[in-house]
Design a protein around this motif. Structure first.
Motif, PDB file in Angstrom:
ATOM      1  N   TYR A  10       0.839  -1.201   0.000  1.00 44.60           N
ATOM      2  CA  TYR A  10       0.000   0.000   0.000  1.00 44.60           C
ATOM      3  C   TYR A  10       0.873   1.250   0.000  1.00 44.60           C
ATOM      4  O   TYR A  10       0.672   2.166  -0.811  1.00 44.60           O
ATOM      5  CB  TYR A  10      -0.924  -0.010   1.222  1.00 44.60           C
ATOM      6  CG  TYR A  10      -1.533   1.345   1.516  1.00 44.60           C
ATOM      7  CD1 TYR A  10      -2.543   1.855   0.697  1.00 44.60           C
ATOM      8  CD2 TYR A  10      -1.088   2.105   2.595  1.00 44.60           C
ATOM      9  CE1 TYR A  10      -3.083   3.111   0.948  1.00 44.60           C
ATOM     10  CE2 TYR A  10      -1.625   3.347   2.856  1.00 44.60           C
ATOM     11  CZ  TYR A  10      -2.620   3.857   2.032  1.00 44.60           C
ATOM     12  OH  TYR A  10      -3.138   5.102   2.283  1.00 44.60           O
ATOM     13  N   HIS A  12       3.912   1.676  -0.921  1.00 46.15           N
ATOM     14  CA  HIS A  12       4.656   1.823  -2.178  1.00 46.15           C
ATOM     15  C   HIS A  12       3.753   2.409  -3.282  1.00 46.15           C
ATOM     16  O   HIS A  12       4.115   3.374  -3.964  1.00 46.15           O
ATOM     17  CB  HIS A  12       5.193   0.448  -2.599  1.00 46.15           C
ATOM     18  CG  HIS A  12       5.798   0.435  -3.962  1.00 46.15           C
ATOM     19  ND1 HIS A  12       7.056   0.954  -4.217  1.00 46.15           N
ATOM     20  CD2 HIS A  12       5.325  -0.011  -5.153  1.00 46.15           C
ATOM     21  CE1 HIS A  12       7.314   0.827  -5.500  1.00 46.15           C
ATOM     22  NE2 HIS A  12       6.294   0.244  -6.101  1.00 46.15           N
ATOM     23  N   LEU A  13       2.570   1.810  -3.425  1.00 45.65           N
ATOM     24  CA  LEU A  13       1.676   2.265  -4.509  1.00 45.65           C
ATOM     25  C   LEU A  13       1.092   3.643  -4.216  1.00 45.65           C
ATOM     26  O   LEU A  13       0.923   4.471  -5.111  1.00 45.65           O
ATOM     27  CB  LEU A  13       0.556   1.241  -4.717  1.00 45.65           C
ATOM     28  CG  LEU A  13       1.033  -0.078  -5.339  1.00 45.65           C
ATOM     29  CD1 LEU A  13      -0.091  -1.118  -5.320  1.00 45.65           C
ATOM     30  CD2 LEU A  13       1.531   0.125  -6.767  1.00 45.65           C
ATOM     31  N   ARG A  14       0.781   3.864  -2.962  1.00 43.71           N
ATOM     32  CA  ARG A  14       0.230   5.172  -2.599  1.00 43.71           C
ATOM     33  C   ARG A  14       1.214   6.288  -2.972  1.00 43.71           C
ATOM     34  O   ARG A  14       0.847   7.279  -3.591  1.00 43.71           O
ATOM     35  CB  ARG A  14      -0.070   5.237  -1.099  1.00 43.71           C
ATOM     36  CG  ARG A  14      -0.625   6.574  -0.624  1.00 43.71           C
ATOM     37  CD  ARG A  14      -0.781   6.624   0.894  1.00 43.71           C
ATOM     38  NE  ARG A  14       0.483   6.437   1.574  1.00 43.71           N
ATOM     39  CZ  ARG A  14       1.393   7.387   1.753  1.00 43.71           C
ATOM     40  NH1 ARG A  14       1.171   8.611   1.308  1.00 43.71           N
ATOM     41  NH2 ARG A  14       2.518   7.125   2.374  1.00 43.71           N
ATOM     42  N   LYS A  16       3.708   6.178  -5.101  1.00 38.75           N
ATOM     43  CA  LYS A  16       3.926   6.249  -6.547  1.00 38.75           C
ATOM     44  C   LYS A  16       2.752   6.924  -7.266  1.00 38.75           C
ATOM     45  O   LYS A  16       2.939   7.789  -8.118  1.00 38.75           O
ATOM     46  CB  LYS A  16       4.117   4.817  -7.072  1.00 38.75           C
ATOM     47  CG  LYS A  16       4.628   4.748  -8.471  1.00 38.75           C
ATOM     48  CD  LYS A  16       5.316   3.419  -8.717  1.00 38.75           C
ATOM     49  CE  LYS A  16       6.176   3.558  -9.966  1.00 38.75           C
ATOM     50  NZ  LYS A  16       7.115   2.472 -10.122  1.00 38.75           N
ATOM     51  N   TRP A  17       1.562   6.538  -6.893  1.00 39.54           N
ATOM     52  CA  TRP A  17       0.380   7.048  -7.604  1.00 39.54           C
ATOM     53  C   TRP A  17       0.051   8.486  -7.202  1.00 39.54           C
ATOM     54  O   TRP A  17      -0.483   9.245  -8.002  1.00 39.54           O
ATOM     55  CB  TRP A  17      -0.809   6.120  -7.370  1.00 39.54           C
ATOM     56  CG  TRP A  17      -0.631   4.783  -8.054  1.00 39.54           C
ATOM     57  CD1 TRP A  17       0.393   4.440  -8.907  1.00 39.54           C
ATOM     58  CD2 TRP A  17      -1.461   3.631  -7.949  1.00 39.54           C
ATOM     59  NE1 TRP A  17       0.244   3.142  -9.326  1.00 39.54           N
ATOM     60  CE2 TRP A  17      -0.884   2.617  -8.758  1.00 39.54           C
ATOM     61  CE3 TRP A  17      -2.611   3.340  -7.234  1.00 39.54           C
ATOM     62  CZ2 TRP A  17      -1.454   1.356  -8.882  1.00 39.54           C
ATOM     63  CZ3 TRP A  17      -3.190   2.072  -7.362  1.00 39.54           C
ATOM     64  CH2 TRP A  17      -2.612   1.088  -8.190  1.00 39.54           C
ATOM     65  N   THR A  18       0.347   8.820  -5.974  1.00 39.47           N
ATOM     66  CA  THR A  18       0.145  10.217  -5.553  1.00 39.47           C
ATOM     67  C   THR A  18       1.094  11.126  -6.319  1.00 39.47           C
ATOM     68  O   THR A  18       0.723  12.200  -6.798  1.00 39.47           O
ATOM     69  CB  THR A  18       0.376  10.372  -4.035  1.00 39.47           C
ATOM     70  OG1 THR A  18      -0.517   9.503  -3.347  1.00 39.47           O
ATOM     71  CG2 THR A  18       0.124  11.796  -3.571  1.00 39.47           C
ATOM     72  N   ARG A  20       2.480  10.520  -9.230  1.00 42.50           N
ATOM     73  CA  ARG A  20       2.067  10.592 -10.638  1.00 42.50           C
ATOM     74  C   ARG A  20       0.892  11.561 -10.804  1.00 42.50           C
ATOM     75  O   ARG A  20       0.838  12.347 -11.744  1.00 42.50           O
ATOM     76  CB  ARG A  20       1.672   9.199 -11.134  1.00 42.50           C
ATOM     77  CG  ARG A  20       1.188   9.221 -12.578  1.00 42.50           C
ATOM     78  CD  ARG A  20       0.873   7.832 -13.086  1.00 42.50           C
ATOM     79  NE  ARG A  20       2.061   7.058 -13.336  1.00 42.50           N
ATOM     80  CZ  ARG A  20       2.203   5.759 -13.055  1.00 42.50           C
ATOM     81  NH1 ARG A  20       1.213   5.105 -12.486  1.00 42.50           N
ATOM     82  NH2 ARG A  20       3.309   5.116 -13.335  1.00 42.50           N
ATOM     83  N   HIS A  21      -0.022  11.487  -9.865  1.00 45.83           N
ATOM     84  CA  HIS A  21      -1.185  12.373  -9.941  1.00 45.83           C
ATOM     85  C   HIS A  21      -0.784  13.836  -9.834  1.00 45.83           C
ATOM     86  O   HIS A  21      -1.274  14.693 -10.576  1.00 45.83           O
ATOM     87  CB  HIS A  21      -2.171  12.007  -8.822  1.00 45.83           C
ATOM     88  CG  HIS A  21      -3.467  12.751  -8.924  1.00 45.83           C
ATOM     89  ND1 HIS A  21      -4.049  13.370  -7.863  1.00 45.83           N
ATOM     90  CD2 HIS A  21      -4.252  13.010  -9.987  1.00 45.83           C
ATOM     91  CE1 HIS A  21      -5.158  13.963  -8.259  1.00 45.83           C
ATOM     92  NE2 HIS A  21      -5.308  13.761  -9.542  1.00 45.83           N
ATOM     93  N   LEU A  24       0.673  14.971 -13.051  1.00 42.58           N
ATOM     94  CA  LEU A  24      -0.391  15.195 -14.046  1.00 42.58           C
ATOM     95  C   LEU A  24      -1.088  16.532 -13.809  1.00 42.58           C
ATOM     96  O   LEU A  24      -1.373  17.277 -14.743  1.00 42.58           O
ATOM     97  CB  LEU A  24      -1.422  14.069 -13.956  1.00 42.58           C
ATOM     98  CG  LEU A  24      -1.185  12.858 -14.864  1.00 42.58           C
ATOM     99  CD1 LEU A  24      -2.100  11.726 -14.436  1.00 42.58           C
ATOM    100  CD2 LEU A  24      -1.446  13.223 -16.324  1.00 42.58           C
TER     101      LEU A  24
END
Lengths: 292, 108
Positions: A10, A12-14, A16-18, A20-21, A24
């Motif tokens: 969780y 790691h992905l949190r 990474k995705w935060t 990336r967001h 963007l």
């Protein structure tokens, strides 16, 4: 308090995705900024909630996503705060650490402030500049405006007294002496100048010692724009005093009214501001907070 | 019931949900990650749409987006762009592919 252990997948992905967001969001904002600005300026019903919807800054609103717009703000349906644009603009040009800006950085900041606040904001005026335009601001006290001015006579209203009493009055006068010769002679301009003043390190300005009279005349009540780059709050002030000393680690000081409006504090919570000259030779720009 | 986003019919995230289900985490954490999936997809869609519009139509689109009238949004986009629906679909697929790759990488 008991704290739940977070799972590494969780985390790691949190992260990474935060990230990336956020990238963007920046990309969208940078590429289509003109449209968003037009939209903010032309939509009477625009709220932080709707703006967040456009950028998807917080939509879907997840409490764990840290963004400039909290779910509370959306729920409160506040009118859109255009200061968010200033914060975003400045974030892209200011360095991570608080230091003197390069000429290129000053130029960029000057352009942003001029555009966003609708006035000519410059780091250098008539060939003169301060020792820096980006520095840590400290708390100053009220200044005596005329002989006999004290904490009892100083405030215009009870509300003002309650709000600003605790800051006290400086034992000495400001660098330019009294603002007025007497209470009777004191004008609204004098009152505003004391209320909205900053102290800057004129003594560190290159060339000051060679021609102190010329520099003193230039700096005396010189109009400046002070901006908290972290919340976009800006205020028009005058240079009303000299200081703080170099050893304090601060580069300027703000009156109680200035510090309160900018939401800047002294001590461990102290933070930076931008301070640039305002080219206002006709003296048309009023002192005080700028409401975007 | 009205779907949440105007491009909802182009979004299918079951594969991501299933992949996330394979990872050891709480349901609260899983829900949070799904919201980030949604946020990333949404931002990439908005970026694609705006990048395909001229200044005037960007403004119309932003107005429509605020009013949240999906049929009006599509009517305007179809009138002012070529094949945007397909471009949006490709954007979503690309983003999904990246997110799935991240999940698989996290598992290894």
């Amino acid at each position: 308090m008991h704290q739940k252990v977070k799972h590494p997948h969780y985390e790691h992905l949190r992260e990474k995705w935060t990230k990336r967001h956020k990238q963007l969001q920046s990309e969208i904002f940078d590429k289509h900024k003109d449209s968003f600005e037009w939209f903010v300026n032309n939509s009477k019903q625009l709220t932080i909630g709707t703006l967040a919807g456009i950028f998807l800054l917080t939509s879907p609103i997840i409490p764990k996503i840290q963004t400039a717009f909290s779910s509370d703000d959306v729920a409160a349906n506040k009118t859109i705060d255009k200061k968010a644009f200033v914060v975003h603009d400045l974030k892209n040009v200011l360095p991570q650490d608080v230091r003197s800006l390069t000429q290129e950085e000053e130029k960029n900041v000057g352009e942003i402030l001029s555009r966003d606040y609708g006035m000519n904001v410059v780091p250098e005026l008539d060939g003169k500049r301060l020792n820096t335009t980006y520095g840590i601001i400290g708390q100053e006290q009220h200044l005596a405006r005329y002989p006999g001015d004290n904490m009892i006579t100083h405030f215009d209203s009870l509300a003002e007294q309650e709000k600003y009493w605790d800051y006290g009055m400086a034992p000495g006068l400001g660098a330019w002496g009294y603002f007025s010769n007497s209470r009777d002679a004191m004008s609204e301009k004098d009152i505003q100048r004391e209320k909205y003043y900053i102290a800057v390190q004129t003594f560190l300005v290159p060339g000051f010692n060679k021609n102190p009279k010329e520099y003193t005349d230039f700096f005396k009540y010189r109009k400046m724009l002070v901006v908290n780059p972290q919340n976009g709050k800006a205020i028009v002030v005058v240079i009303g005093d000299a200081g703080p000393a170099q050893w304090t680690g601060k580069q300027l000081g703000g009156s109680p009214e200035v510090m309160t409006y900018l939401e800047r504090y002294d001590g461990s919570q102290r933070g930076p501001v931008l301070y640039f000259f305002i080219d206002d030779s006709n003296d048309k720009i009023p002192l005080g907070p700028i409401y975007l | 019931m009205k779907s949440k986003h105007f491009y909802a019919h182009l979004t299918e995230t079951t594969d991501i949900i299933l992949e996330l289900g394979e990872l050891d985490m709480s349901s609260e954490e899983r829900i949070h990650l799904l919201s980030l999936v949604e946020a990333n997809i949404h931002s990439s869609v908005i970026n694609t749409v705006l990048s395909n519009l001229d200044e005037k139509n960007k403004k119309i689109f932003l107005n429509n987006l605020i009013s949240d009238d999906h049929s009006e949004i599509w009517e305007h986009l179809n009138k002012s762009t070529n094949d945007l629906e397909n471009k949006i679909k490709k954007t979503i697929d690309l983003m999904k592919k990246e997110l799935l790759r991240d999940i698989k990488k996290a598992r290894t």
